[in-house]
Design a protein around this motif. Sequence first.
Motif, short mmCIF file in Angstrom:
data_model
loop_
_atom_site.label_atom_id
_atom_site.label_comp_id
_atom_site.label_asym_id
_atom_site.label_seq_id
_atom_site.Cartn_x
_atom_site.Cartn_y
_atom_site.Cartn_z
N THR A 457 -13.42 2.31 -10.91
CA THR A 457 -12.70 2.51 -12.11
C THR A 457 -11.28 1.37 -11.99
N ARG A 458 -11.02 1.31 -10.74
CA ARG A 458 -9.92 0.58 -10.44
C ARG A 458 -10.07 -0.73 -9.87
N GLN A 459 -11.51 -1.17 -9.64
CA GLN A 459 -12.11 -2.42 -9.51
C GLN A 459 -11.30 -2.89 -8.24
N LEU A 460 -11.56 -2.00 -7.24
CA LEU A 460 -11.07 -2.37 -5.89
C LEU A 460 -12.35 -2.84 -5.02
N SER A 461 -11.99 -3.73 -4.00
CA SER A 461 -13.21 -4.27 -3.26
C SER A 461 -12.42 -4.77 -1.60
N LYS A 462 -13.18 -5.38 -1.18
CA LYS A 462 -12.62 -5.67 0.30
C LYS A 462 -11.36 -6.55 0.33
N TYR A 463 -11.15 -7.61 -0.45
CA TYR A 463 -10.15 -8.53 -0.19
C TYR A 463 -9.23 -8.34 -1.50
N ALA A 467 -8.00 -14.38 -9.57
CA ALA A 467 -7.06 -14.81 -10.62
C ALA A 467 -6.99 -13.61 -11.71
N GLY A 468 -8.32 -13.28 -12.29
CA GLY A 468 -8.62 -12.11 -13.17
C GLY A 468 -8.81 -10.75 -12.29
N LEU A 469 -8.14 -9.80 -12.67
CA LEU A 469 -8.62 -8.52 -12.14
C LEU A 469 -9.14 -7.60 -13.28
N SER A 470 -9.46 -8.20 -14.25
CA SER A 470 -10.22 -6.95 -15.15
C SER A 470 -11.62 -7.56 -15.58
N ALA A 471 -12.39 -6.51 -15.63
CA ALA A 471 -13.71 -6.57 -15.95
C ALA A 471 -14.03 -7.19 -17.48
N ASP A 472 -12.83 -7.22 -18.21
CA ASP A 472 -13.00 -7.85 -19.60
C ASP A 472 -13.08 -9.46 -19.45
N ILE A 661 -2.28 2.90 -1.92
CA ILE A 661 -1.29 1.92 -1.39
C ILE A 661 -1.89 0.54 -1.65
N LEU A 662 -3.48 0.43 -1.65
CA LEU A 662 -3.98 -0.78 -2.15
C LEU A 662 -3.94 -1.21 -3.57
N GLN A 663 -3.90 -0.40 -4.38
CA GLN A 663 -3.49 -0.64 -5.74
C GLN A 663 -2.15 -0.89 -5.90
N ALA A 664 -1.45 -0.46 -5.33
CA ALA A 664 0.12 -0.67 -5.44
C ALA A 664 0.28 -2.06 -4.92
N GLN A 665 -0.25 -2.36 -3.88
CA GLN A 665 -0.17 -3.88 -3.23
C GLN A 665 -0.79 -4.90 -4.22
N ARG A 666 -1.86 -4.51 -4.89
CA ARG A 666 -2.41 -5.40 -5.78
C ARG A 666 -1.46 -5.88 -6.86
N ALA A 667 -0.74 -4.61 -7.36
CA ALA A 667 0.04 -4.84 -8.66
C ALA A 667 1.16 -5.91 -8.33
N ALA A 668 1.67 -5.76 -6.76
CA ALA A 668 2.59 -6.80 -6.36
C ALA A 668 2.22 -7.83 -5.80
N ALA A 669 0.93 -8.03 -5.87
CA ALA A 669 0.53 -9.25 -5.06
C ALA A 669 1.07 -10.66 -5.74
#
Length: 689
Positions: A457-463, A467-472, A661-669
């Motif tokens: 659901t949150r589209q998280l992976s290893k790294y 550029a795009g972070l959406s399945a759209d 934490i990973l999701q928060a980091q991605r939002a601030a990346a």
Amino acid sequence: MSVIGYCSRGLRRIRGLDALLETRSRFFILRPPKAVTHIAGWGRKPTAVRARRFAAQFGLPFVSLEDGFLRSFGLGVNGAPLHSLVADNSGIYYDATQPSDLESLILDSEFGQEELSRARYCMEQLRQHRLSKYNCARDHRVTWPDTRPRVLVVDQTFGDAAVTYGGADAASFIAMLDAAIAENPDAQVVVKVHPDVIAGKKRGYLLQAAEQRGCQLWSEDVNPWALLDAVERVYVVTSQFGFDALLAGLPVRCFGLPFYAGWGLTEDELSCPRRAGARSLEQVFAAAYLRYCRYINPYTGERCTLEDTIRLIAEQKRQAERLRGSWLALGFSPWKRGFVPDFLAQPAQLQFASKEPAIFSRCGHAPQVAIWASSLPEDIASICSKRGLTLWRLEDGFLRSVGLGSDLVRPLSLVLDKQGIYYDASRPSGLEMLLRETIFTPELRTRGANLRQLLVTRQLSKYNVGAGLSADAALTLPANRVAILVPGQVESDASIANGSPWIKSNRQLLQQVRRANPDAYIIYKPHPDVLAGGRMGALPDGDDDLFDLQVSELPMPALLAQVDEVHTLSSLSGFEALLRGVKVVTYGLPFYAGWGLTEDLLLNGEQGRGLGELAVVRRCLRARGRKLTLDELVAATLILYPSYVDPRSGDLVDVETAVQILQAQRAAAKHVRWRQSIYRKVRNRFFRK
């Protein structure tokens, strides 16, 4: 809306204080601001005297705060973050001289079957994971020199507010000790005293009296459950140890009035007229742990449930027990030395050294040796074996970071394996053992299913790069052709050397996929580290005919949502594809092959003439073959095998916290990408190999 004022600097350090208080809070020094409607302080502790004075002076209600009953893994005095808090508007739970919110909850509340069922479940979880208020003490079996039964008498620190306001004094402790001796003539009386009392740093009530009466003293800092396993009965004044004993099913006699006394659960020396009527252990637990306490994840700052807190602290305890001891870390770069101690549970004794055998031999004896798996010299394993040392191989975890290791982005997860390493199919690994031997309980399967859904659901992976972070971000794919994704790998990685005995390059893999699937629409995604210019694996010029489309910027989760199949040597992308229900075909021997979830060409004997006779293939055929569900694969791979660390505190956490934490980091990346860009330019200009 109420505003709670406080003048304790300790409260300022609590992350998510407003969330715990369920309203806004304001720190003040000289006088409370006009907006303040309540004053808060630490219960009946001396530190709250000033706060109580302010409340009386300004005619404001006082809110008593205290640590919850399941506080943390480590000790608060050592800086361990708080996981639970109580906020009491009428008193505080250990003050029996007046009513408290907890007392009222136990006395007046009605408890439905659903809440009582939840209480029983949480009680069983505390028993199973052997959790108490603090949980950093060693958990090992306690044995006695003879077969006499033992009864436990619990001392407390002199002047403890819980003693004074629990209707007790020094005489209560002496009376308790004498009663334990008189009532158990055939038993050895064991007096549990604080280690600091033995050392003379603190005062207790029973040290001298226990010595005079010939009682056995117990001062070792051990998990409470270990001691409870070894005694028949428990005597307390007001210690929470008594409630732990009730959870353990032991009879408890109280010589003061702790919150759990007076309800028919304990044999009480004192009585409290307000506590009229018997209550079950489940009712008292539900009132204290489910209604009275408030819980927070200190690493995300978000409120959570008791179940979440149990899971998180249980994981911290499990990892600490697994990694306990002194360490010798070999061959780590200065950058890795900055985070490796956190993944080793911040050991008190850790020495970094070169991995050269000559230096290794001068480093003295350390029970455990850590080294980066992909840089393991051949002779280190034999040296450790000869010395009787445990060798742990470290490697990046499967939910690593927002950014690349080659860009010096700190990992959120590592795997620590003392048997092998997950990508080396030539020998057993800790992950393979977990997949082969774990008894997957319904709870563990459910946790794996929830985690899988969360990652998808949150589209998280290893790294988590791209550029795009959406399945759209949809690709234009032909409707009449099977879309096959071929993820590129770093060709110099040990995962190919040890996990792909047949194909060794991205070009060879693409050739094989094209040969076996001439009508498919093949999408090639180069490895991010290769694109960044730091690793080997780029395709030679003129190989465009091996694929129909090359994708570089689209994140892996978005890409996996649009393809029909993934064909790979040993890439983690194959595992990520399984999470999303995508068919996976393996050409090597990745950790997720051989469990009935993938089409494995080597193990099935469909590819590579004569490769079925290779020792590595034969070993995998023998070691694997257990049919697993996808949720079981996820549970072993992402819950049980890796270690996760909060980068802010350096504390070990559970995978659910790591995902937040990973999701928060991605939002601030996006705010730090320019730093990575500068680093890459410098590295590729001056240090590229």
